[in-house]
Design a protein around this motif. Sequence first.
Motif, PDB file in Angstrom:
ATOM      1  N   ALA A   4     -57.673  -2.463 -29.588  1.00  0.00           N
ATOM      2  CA  ALA A   4     -56.415  -2.197 -28.905  1.00  0.00           C
ATOM      3  C   ALA A   4     -56.614  -2.270 -27.398  1.00  0.00           C
ATOM      4  N   SER A   7     -55.273  -5.250 -25.784  1.00  0.00           N
ATOM      5  CA  SER A   7     -53.870  -5.599 -25.912  1.00  0.00           C
ATOM      6  C   SER A   7     -53.119  -5.173 -24.672  1.00  0.00           C
ATOM      7  N   ARG A  50     -53.848   2.470 -19.477  1.00  0.00           N
ATOM      8  CA  ARG A  50     -53.312   3.816 -19.676  1.00  0.00           C
ATOM      9  C   ARG A  50     -54.393   4.631 -20.371  1.00  0.00           C
ATOM     10  N   SER A  83     -50.231   8.266 -23.029  1.00  0.00           N
ATOM     11  CA  SER A  83     -48.899   7.686 -22.966  1.00  0.00           C
ATOM     12  C   SER A  83     -48.567   7.290 -21.528  1.00  0.00           C
ATOM     13  N   GLU A  84     -48.204   6.013 -21.317  1.00  0.00           N
ATOM     14  CA  GLU A  84     -47.876   5.589 -19.950  1.00  0.00           C
ATOM     15  C   GLU A  84     -46.641   6.309 -19.418  1.00  0.00           C
ATOM     16  N   ARG A  85     -45.756   6.724 -20.319  1.00  0.00           N
ATOM     17  CA  ARG A  85     -44.563   7.455 -19.873  1.00  0.00           C
ATOM     18  C   ARG A  85     -44.970   8.828 -19.326  1.00  0.00           C
ATOM     19  N   ASP A  86     -45.886   9.485 -20.027  1.00  0.00           N
ATOM     20  CA  ASP A  86     -46.353  10.793 -19.546  1.00  0.00           C
ATOM     21  C   ASP A  86     -47.057  10.655 -18.192  1.00  0.00           C
ATOM     22  N   ALA A 141     -50.368   0.618 -16.115  1.00  0.00           N
ATOM     23  CA  ALA A 141     -49.046   0.498 -16.735  1.00  0.00           C
ATOM     24  C   ALA A 141     -48.028   1.345 -15.990  1.00  0.00           C
ATOM     25  N   ASP A 175     -47.084   0.177 -12.482  1.00  0.00           N
ATOM     26  CA  ASP A 175     -46.073  -0.867 -12.444  1.00  0.00           C
ATOM     27  C   ASP A 175     -44.661  -0.299 -12.555  1.00  0.00           C
ATOM     28  N   THR A 176     -44.456   0.671 -13.435  1.00  0.00           N
ATOM     29  CA  THR A 176     -43.105   1.235 -13.561  1.00  0.00           C
ATOM     30  C   THR A 176     -42.756   2.102 -12.350  1.00  0.00           C
ATOM     31  N   ALA A 188     -38.715  -3.324 -16.858  1.00  0.00           N
ATOM     32  CA  ALA A 188     -39.399  -2.317 -17.663  1.00  0.00           C
ATOM     33  C   ALA A 188     -38.424  -1.208 -18.013  1.00  0.00           C
ATOM     34  N   PRO A 189     -38.736  -0.451 -19.054  1.00  0.00           N
ATOM     35  CA  PRO A 189     -37.960   0.757 -19.284  1.00  0.00           C
ATOM     36  C   PRO A 189     -38.311   1.752 -18.175  1.00  0.00           C
ATOM     37  N   TYR A 226     -52.877   2.387 -35.446  1.00  0.00           N
ATOM     38  CA  TYR A 226     -53.602   1.413 -34.621  1.00  0.00           C
ATOM     39  C   TYR A 226     -52.628   0.508 -33.886  1.00  0.00           C
ATOM     40  N   ALA A 246     -51.808   0.295 -29.904  1.00  0.00           N
ATOM     41  CA  ALA A 246     -51.982  -0.962 -29.174  1.00  0.00           C
ATOM     42  C   ALA A 246     -50.718  -1.342 -28.407  1.00  0.00           C
ATOM     43  N   ASP A 258     -46.192   3.020 -25.426  1.00  0.00           N
ATOM     44  CA  ASP A 258     -44.954   3.750 -25.710  1.00  0.00           C
ATOM     45  C   ASP A 258     -43.849   2.812 -26.193  1.00  0.00           C
ATOM     46  N   LYS A 263     -44.670  -2.506 -22.058  1.00  0.00           N
ATOM     47  CA  LYS A 263     -45.291  -3.728 -21.566  1.00  0.00           C
ATOM     48  C   LYS A 263     -45.028  -4.970 -22.400  1.00  0.00           C
TER      49      LYS A 263
END
Lengths: 398, 125
Positions: free
Chosen positions: A16, A19, A56, A59-62, A253, A256-257, A349-350, B31, B35, B38, B64
């Motif tokens: 992961a 990714s 990240r 969580s990128e939101r956190d 991540a 960027d937001t 982005a969100p 998984y 990956a 959020d 993303k």
Amino acid sequence: MSDTPQTSSPTTSQSAAQSAATGRSATAPRRTALDALHRSLGATMTDFAGWDMPLRYGSERDEHNAVRTRAGLFDLSHMGEFTVTGRAAPSFLDSALVGNIGSIAVGRARYTMICAEDGGILDDLIVYRTAESEYMIVANASNAQTVLDALNERTGDFDAEVRDDREAYALLAIQGPESSGVLASVTDADLDGLKYYAGLPGTVAGVSALIARTGYTGEDGFELFVAPGDAEPLWRALTEAGAEAGLVPCGLACRDTLRLEAGMPLYGHELTAGLTPFDAGLGRVVKFDKPGNGGRFVGREALAEAAERAAGNPPRKLVGLIAEGRRVPRAGYPVVAKGEVIGEVTSGAPSPTLGKPIAMAYVDTAYAEPGTAGVGVDIRGSHEPYEVVALPFYKRQK
Amino acid sequence: MSNPQHLRYSKEHEWLSNAEDGVSTVGITEYAASALGDVVYAQLPEVGSTVTAGETCGELESTKSVSDLYAPVTGEITETNEDVVNDPSLVNSAPFEGGWLFKVRVSEEPDDLLSADEYTEFSGN
């Protein structure tokens, strides 16, 4: 489940950690001085401009919300630092860059750009004046070599030297409303006297650093340039000092937001070699009346024409878009009105802060007024309604 | 992370429950969710529509990226998880439970679904 081609896919990689939505480089990625630490924190890593960087940690939101409300700690060691020294350093940089670099006071920083002869943006930069005849230039990782080559090419007969300091620095950033309090607990440096866009040498947690009040998040914050060997102890000290304030490690991540909400451009998205600063709505960074070199600088003639065009009737303008629905616009998606393409999304982005998808886009001037009705984004074939707004989306309460 | 033993898995990182009265529940694995990052938007197949094993039937969008959702089996959609439509973060917080995506009346199963152990080996997680 598989990703669309704009991203690399978890289905084709072994982990992961690979990714992510950034480009890949052909050679083995470079690692920062904090690489082992990121991995020990369980970071999802991504290839960014040839560097293996934390995307990240959880969580990128956190992480995003932590920077908006508390504090976040970033590794930005992929950024490129160049030191310019010599008696003629100010006039050399006046001629090589578009801003009035000679007028920057010692201990202050400025946002500027380096342009090609045709006015196209090669990179956007932060320039710190560290001494009367010494500047540090910080370039984007993806453009660092281009910037170095251009600077070397433009040195000419100036009594000035450009030093590649990319290996000399690690860069940590602490950003967010609690960042000044956290930093103050580990340094004697006068942070209250350090204004936004100022930088001074000092000691942080026993480590020598250039302490700058700059950032890319829209929050108060600091960037700390240190020797790579000092990066890990400094990271640990800041993590410990910030524990009570709720400081968390943050990846690219959320960076960027955060910058998107703050309406800050990103090279390769809002800024490209095919655009001048005037096209990007950043004409204010170009100074035609600087005293150095009789006002001559690389790109001047083309930029003077670009300034005229922009003052007249520019074809397109950079605007903000806020979704009425929940689908997220991405870079490259067409902006539409009355069934016609009227622009293109450069970043999307969100938005954790607004709770809706947002985007920056270049749109035809006729549709660029905030509140313009009937504008949408073509999201993989369906036209989703979007509201045109002025940038930024988010401004912190000073 | 561990992949529940009672589920079967596709190479597209979906999980499939054993059929009850011919209906199986489908979601994405932990998984895959991790990956993706959020998840912010879920487009699920319509109730009553027919999905085909190995073909796309929706999409999941994260901060993303956008990912296609594949049907692990062929059949008719009997229910979709409205909780996930309203709060897509459930896919991250509970991929094997509250973050399920849809239920399908299975008419045909492909022969390459994986057991939990096989999927763990396949995904390296």
